[in-house]
Structure formats: C-alpha cells, structure tokens
Design a protein around this motif. Sequence first.
Motif, PDB file in Angstrom:
ATOM      1  N   ASN A 164       1.125  -1.308  -0.450  1.00 47.22           N
ATOM      2  CA  ASN A 164      -0.035  -0.128  -0.047  1.00 47.22           C
ATOM      3  C   ASN A 164       0.683   0.796   0.241  1.00 47.22           C
ATOM      4  OD1 ASN A 164      -1.708  -2.476   1.742  1.00 47.22           O
ATOM      5  ND2 ASN A 164      -3.048  -1.395   1.204  1.00 47.22           N
ATOM      6  N   VAL A 165       1.586   1.947  -1.137  1.00 48.62           N
ATOM      7  CA  VAL A 165       1.885   2.991  -1.332  1.00 48.62           C
ATOM      8  C   VAL A 165       1.323   3.635  -2.083  1.00 48.62           C
ATOM      9  CG1 VAL A 165       4.627   1.417  -0.378  1.00 48.62           C
ATOM     10  CG2 VAL A 165       3.757   1.712  -3.137  1.00 48.62           C
ATOM     11  N   ASP A 166       2.001   4.849  -2.053  1.00 47.99           N
ATOM     12  CA  ASP A 166       1.583   5.906  -2.758  1.00 47.99           C
ATOM     13  C   ASP A 166       1.512   5.632  -4.902  1.00 47.99           C
ATOM     14  OD1 ASP A 166       0.335   8.194  -1.273  1.00 47.99           O
ATOM     15  OD2 ASP A 166       2.076   9.211  -1.145  1.00 47.99           O
ATOM     16  N   PHE A 167       0.797   6.286  -5.322  1.00 54.42           N
ATOM     17  CA  PHE A 167       1.191   6.398  -6.510  1.00 54.42           C
ATOM     18  C   PHE A 167       0.806   4.403  -7.370  1.00 54.42           C
ATOM     19  CE2 PHE A 167       2.899  10.551  -5.150  1.00 54.42           C
ATOM     20  CZ  PHE A 167       2.434  10.928  -5.425  1.00 54.42           C
ATOM     21  N   ALA A 168       0.243   4.120  -7.493  1.00 52.26           N
ATOM     22  CA  ALA A 168       0.284   2.561  -6.946  1.00 52.26           C
ATOM     23  C   ALA A 168      -0.898   2.260  -6.832  1.00 52.26           C
ATOM     24  CB  ALA A 168       1.087   1.979  -5.978  1.00 52.26           C
TER      25      ALA A 168
END
Length: 361
Positions: free
Chosen positions: A127-131
């Motif tokens: 769960n990471v940004d921009f993905a």
Amino acid sequence: MDAKQFVEIDGSYLEGGGQALRNALSLSCILGKPVRVVKIRANRPNPGLSRQHLHGLNLLRDITNADVVGNYLLSSTVEFTPGTIVDNTYRVETHTAASITLIYQMALPVLLFAGRSSRLIVCGGTNVDFAPPVEYMQDVLLPNLRHFGASFDLKVQRYGFYPRGQGRCQLDVEPVAKLNPGKLVAFGNIKSVSGVAYCAGRLPVNIAIDMQQSAQREIHRMWPSQKCNIEPIKHSRQKAYYDGAGILMTVNTTADVVLGASALGKKRIDGHLLGLEVSCQLGGYIREKVCVDNYMQDQLIIYMSLAVGRSTMRTGKLTNHTRTAINVAEQMTGVKFDVATEPDGQMLVSCQGLGHLNKLI
Ligand SMILES: Nc1ncnc2c1ncn2[C@@H]1O[C@H](COP(=O)(O)OP(=O)(O)OP(=O)(O)O)[C@@H](O)[C@H]1O
C-alpha cells in the motif's frame, strides 16, 4: 521499426511515467516483439528506471529469457528482445517499499499467456502512493478482469508500507487460451457499497474506526437508504511489521460493475478526513454511473487490445495514464481505439482487439 525490428516507444509521451514502460514490455513479451523504450519516465522529477521498474524489467527478462540492454538504475533507454514465456515460480525481493502491485501489473498479462500456471512472490510495498493498493487489485481489478475471462489468486502474506516496505504477496495465475472482449457499458443497480479501513503497527484502531464512521456517514448523507458496510481492521504484528493506514471502498452493481476508491494515510493521519475523501470519490462515480473508475481505465487498455472481439468501457473523463496506455497499445498491437463522448459527458472507449491466441496451451 528500424533494421533490428524494434518497435520504438517514446516514454515521455503524455503522462511520461513508468506505465508506458510497463505496458510496452508486457506487450513485447506477449507478442514476441522486440521493443525499444526511449526517454523513460522523462516527465518525472527522477527520470529513468527506478528500482520498481528495474525489478519489473528484470522479472520479465527472466520470465521470457529476454535479451536486454539498458537494465540499470536511472537508465533512460531500454532494448528488450523477448523469448518464449516460461511458466514457473518467480520471486522478486525489492528490499524497499517498491510497489508490489505495479510489478504484478507488468507480469500478470504476460503470465496469462504462459503454457501452465505460474506463481509470483514479491516482497516490497503493498500500500504505497501512486500505485494500486493491494486490496484494490483483489477487490476491483480481479472482478474487472473476469469480464475478459481472466482471473488470478492474490494472497497477502504481510502488508508493507512506505518507507520500510517488507510486505509480501503471492500471486497465482492460470493461463488463458484467449481473452474475451470486455463489455463494461451497463451500470445496473447498486447491490452493495462496502470497504475496509485498516491500520497497522503503532497506529491505534481508532484511526480505522474514524475512517469507517466518516465514510459510512457520508454515504448515508448522500443516499439515506443505501447501506454501507466498512470493516475496520487493525492488522496484527505478524500481518504488518510497521505503521500504515488507509481505506478502500467499492461499489458492486447487478451488472457486475465494480468501482473502487482508496486513500492512504500520510504523516499526520486524520481518519475522518480520509474516510470523507474516499466516500466522496466513490460517490462521484456512483452519481456519474460510470462502469470503470478513473484508475481501472488505464489498467484495462492492455487487455482490451489483446482480446478476441470488440471491448467497450463506459468511463469518466480519460486520464493521461489511459491516453498513454492507448498510445502504447496501438503502437505495439496495431489495433485502433475509438473514444466517443456521450451527451452526459461520459466517455465510451472501444477497440476491436488483436485476437491474440495463447499458442502455448
Ligand atoms: N489509488 C490508486 N488506485 C488504483 N490504482 C492506482 C492508484 N494510484 C495509481 N494507480 C495506478 O498505478 C499506475 C501508476 O502508473 P505510473 O506510471 O504513474 O506509476 P509509476 O510506474 O510508479 O511511475 P512513476 O514513478 O513514473 O510515476 C497506474 O496504472 C494507475 O492507474
């Protein structure tokens, strides 16, 4: 094509991010066409190959025994000549919070055209940004791919967040003989609005409960008779070593439309605000009655371009990611996408797929 028969893809076109590279390499593997990608991620502050892209590139090299030139960090040009797709168990250890789902985004379409089932274990960020958050891949991508006759099984063994990563997932893929054309045009009636609000590490469960309550309250405010069931979860230490929080909401309809919206907690997490943000995003999709959400748009293009028959999706305004994906798919496959604007502003994206058949099964 030049003398070496490379299809050349300009990685700086429109969005100019990693997605053009991912789609170009996946299609290269599936179609057995050598590709040269130039100006990789030219529109990003740190252009060239980042770790996530390099891991994905090397994974596709391994899956197809490809010849590769330019597979090093920050490289701005890659030449990729694929061999045959080999079913197997593959492992990628990123040692960072590199997005696991973006590595899957690259490999999944390729493994669908393998001879037998494959397993892909990846360690990194879930769960990471921009993905896509891993829950989005399970709850939104999977049901959308079923429209194309494709599916997968994705298990999260451990969640991993920025900056530490250390998440671990296992993807099992059964190959398909071909992809069916996806028809995502009828909205139907809402069957359920649901979701999951999670937190992990030192973050208290109250954050998850705040996200749950504000999201449910907002859906109730917009549609008083609509039930909305969001599950608050505090991941155990075994399920997630470090801090992280977020929410994914989905709407399912009687026409098998599945839309998703998500948000991820940053430094100072306000659960109420995250819940509100996500329910408003989802509420917007429901009001517009689109059949494909803003993030699924670009992710379906590759499948539409390969299918046997005409695929159509009804969606909102096209994102730059989607226009970029269309550009890459058209160059790699030779198919043509049509984009029409409906009177109410919705977009109908359609294409007669290449009709690619899996020769390995
Ligand atoms: N919140 C989200 N939910 C679902 N999918 C998402 C979300 N955020 C991003 N994505 C998807 O992740 C992909 C991101 O592609 P993009 O090229 O921007 O990323 P990238 O490879 O990390 O490259 P870069 O670092 O160059 O931005 C797209 O397919 C996009 O639809």
